[in-house]
Design a protein around this motif. Structure first.
Motif, short mmCIF file in Angstrom:
data_model
loop_
_atom_site.label_atom_id
_atom_site.label_comp_id
_atom_site.label_asym_id
_atom_site.label_seq_id
_atom_site.Cartn_x
_atom_site.Cartn_y
_atom_site.Cartn_z
N SER A 160 0.76 -1.48 0.46
CA SER A 160 -0.48 -0.55 0.41
C SER A 160 1.01 1.49 -0.72
CB SER A 160 -1.08 -0.14 1.48
OG SER A 160 -0.31 -0.05 1.96
N VAL A 161 1.86 1.04 0.11
CA VAL A 161 2.83 2.41 1.28
C VAL A 161 3.49 2.36 -0.54
CG1 VAL A 161 4.89 3.37 1.59
CG2 VAL A 161 3.34 1.57 3.07
N HIS A 162 3.74 1.82 -1.05
CA HIS A 162 3.95 1.77 -2.82
C HIS A 162 3.07 2.37 -3.49
CE1 HIS A 162 6.94 -1.02 -1.28
NE2 HIS A 162 7.81 -0.73 -2.44
N LYS A 212 0.49 3.72 -2.95
CA LYS A 212 -0.15 5.59 -2.40
C LYS A 212 1.81 6.35 -3.22
CE LYS A 212 -1.43 9.28 -0.65
NZ LYS A 212 -2.33 10.25 -1.28
N THR A 213 2.67 5.74 -2.88
CA THR A 213 3.79 7.00 -3.72
C THR A 213 3.20 6.90 -5.40
OG1 THR A 213 5.23 6.64 -2.27
CG2 THR A 213 6.07 6.95 -4.14
N LEU A 214 3.21 5.51 -6.01
CA LEU A 214 2.40 5.76 -7.33
C LEU A 214 1.80 6.42 -7.56
CD1 LEU A 214 3.64 4.28 -9.92
CD2 LEU A 214 2.03 2.87 -9.57
N GLU A 215 0.88 6.42 -7.18
CA GLU A 215 -0.46 6.97 -7.38
C GLU A 215 -0.28 9.02 -7.28
OE1 GLU A 215 -3.52 5.67 -4.45
OE2 GLU A 215 -3.43 3.64 -5.94
N THR A 216 0.92 9.09 -6.26
CA THR A 216 1.54 10.69 -5.83
C THR A 216 1.77 11.52 -7.38
OG1 THR A 216 1.29 10.48 -3.68
CG2 THR A 216 2.18 12.45 -4.10
N ALA A 217 2.51 10.44 -7.31
CA ALA A 217 3.51 10.59 -8.96
C ALA A 217 2.69 10.75 -10.03
CB ALA A 217 5.08 9.82 -9.20
N ASP A 224 12.54 1.34 -1.86
CA ASP A 224 11.81 1.49 -0.35
C ASP A 224 10.54 2.68 -0.84
OD1 ASP A 224 12.89 4.00 -1.76
OD2 ASP A 224 14.63 4.27 -0.45
N ALA A 225 9.84 2.92 -1.86
CA ALA A 225 8.71 3.60 -2.27
C ALA A 225 9.10 4.74 -1.52
CB ALA A 225 7.51 2.89 -1.22
N ARG A 226 10.10 5.44 -1.70
CA ARG A 226 10.07 7.35 -1.60
C ARG A 226 10.06 7.40 -2.59
NH1 ARG A 226 15.24 7.56 2.88
NH2 ARG A 226 14.06 6.56 4.90
N ALA A 269 7.13 12.00 -0.18
CA ALA A 269 6.85 12.00 1.28
C ALA A 269 5.45 12.03 1.79
CB ALA A 269 8.16 12.38 1.78
N ASP A 270 4.79 11.50 2.57
CA ASP A 270 4.12 11.52 3.74
C ASP A 270 2.74 12.08 2.45
OD1 ASP A 270 4.89 11.19 5.39
OD2 ASP A 270 5.73 13.40 6.09
N GLY A 271 2.84 11.52 1.07
CA GLY A 271 1.33 11.76 0.16
C GLY A 271 2.22 13.25 -0.33
N HIS A 272 2.95 13.89 -0.79
CA HIS A 272 3.48 14.64 -1.38
C HIS A 272 4.68 14.77 -1.93
CE1 HIS A 272 0.08 16.91 1.46
NE2 HIS A 272 0.61 17.50 0.50
N ILE A 273 4.80 15.68 -3.16
CA ILE A 273 5.94 15.89 -3.92
C ILE A 273 6.89 16.70 -3.29
CG2 ILE A 273 7.15 16.11 -6.45
CD1 ILE A 273 5.04 13.97 -6.72
N VAL A 274 8.40 16.00 -2.45
CA VAL A 274 9.25 17.04 -2.23
C VAL A 274 10.63 16.81 -3.24
CG1 VAL A 274 11.58 16.67 -0.76
CG2 VAL A 274 9.10 15.19 -0.18
N LYS A 275 10.77 16.33 -4.46
CA LYS A 275 11.86 16.62 -5.38
C LYS A 275 11.57 16.01 -6.57
CE LYS A 275 17.15 18.02 -6.53
NZ LYS A 275 17.69 18.09 -5.59
N VAL A 276 11.55 16.58 -7.61
CA VAL A 276 11.59 16.51 -9.28
C VAL A 276 12.64 16.59 -10.42
CG1 VAL A 276 10.16 15.96 -10.91
CG2 VAL A 276 9.15 16.34 -9.29
#
Length: 150
Positions: free
Chosen positions: A3-5, A7-12, A85-87, A117-124
């Motif tokens: 689920s962490v992976h 959620k990270t994918l869905e955010t991206a 690491d799903a980051r 991180a925490d459902g938000h984009i940190v760096k692209v």
């Protein structure tokens, strides 16, 4: 994929969809308070990044400049990879980008690394052939000019 992976994918994916839709409002809702966006491959051929958008405000200004320059932004043949690491999420895609006003067709090959991180984009990081973009002859926006001053 846990689920962490997911959620990270869905955010991206939401970020890329907002980028394609030229939708700075949705992009803003996805950015962390310290989000950055870097275009590391320089037209000068040096190791320094071409553009560094070093705050959420600068990232949004970049997205708005893309929306102003191009009528159509689509990434085709998307291949998504989530880090163990799903980051980070990596996207490989082909750009299909058009400017009707200037009668320009801009096709490039992209690799994006999107840190979440925490459902938000940190760096692209946006990797693409800088020569293909430079050959369009489009002047830098204010946001791009400021991002080169770093």
């Amino acid at each position: 994929m846990n689920s962490v992976h997911q959620k990270t994918l869905e955010t991206a994916q939401a970020f890329v969809t907002a980028f394609e839709n030229r939708d700075p409002t949705t992009v803003a809702s996805l950015l962390s308070q310290d989000a950055t966006f870097v275009i590391p491959l320089s037209i000068a051929g040096t190791p320094e990044p071409w553009y560094v958008f070093d705050s959420p405000t600068a990232v949004l200004a970049y997205i708005e400049s893309v929306a102003a320059k191009f009528d159509h932004v689509t990434f085709l043949n998307k291949v998504w990879t989530v880090s163990e690491d799903a980051r980070s999420v990596f996207l490989q895609a082909n750009g299909d980008i058009l400017s009707n006003a200037e009668k320009l067709v801009y096709n490039n090959v992209y690799i994006f690394r999107i840190d979440v991180a925490d459902g938000h984009i940190v760096k692209v990081w946006e990797y693409a052939n800088p020569v293909a973009y430079a050959n369009l002859g489009i002047a830098d926006s204010e946001a791009e000019a400021a991002a080169q001053a770093h």
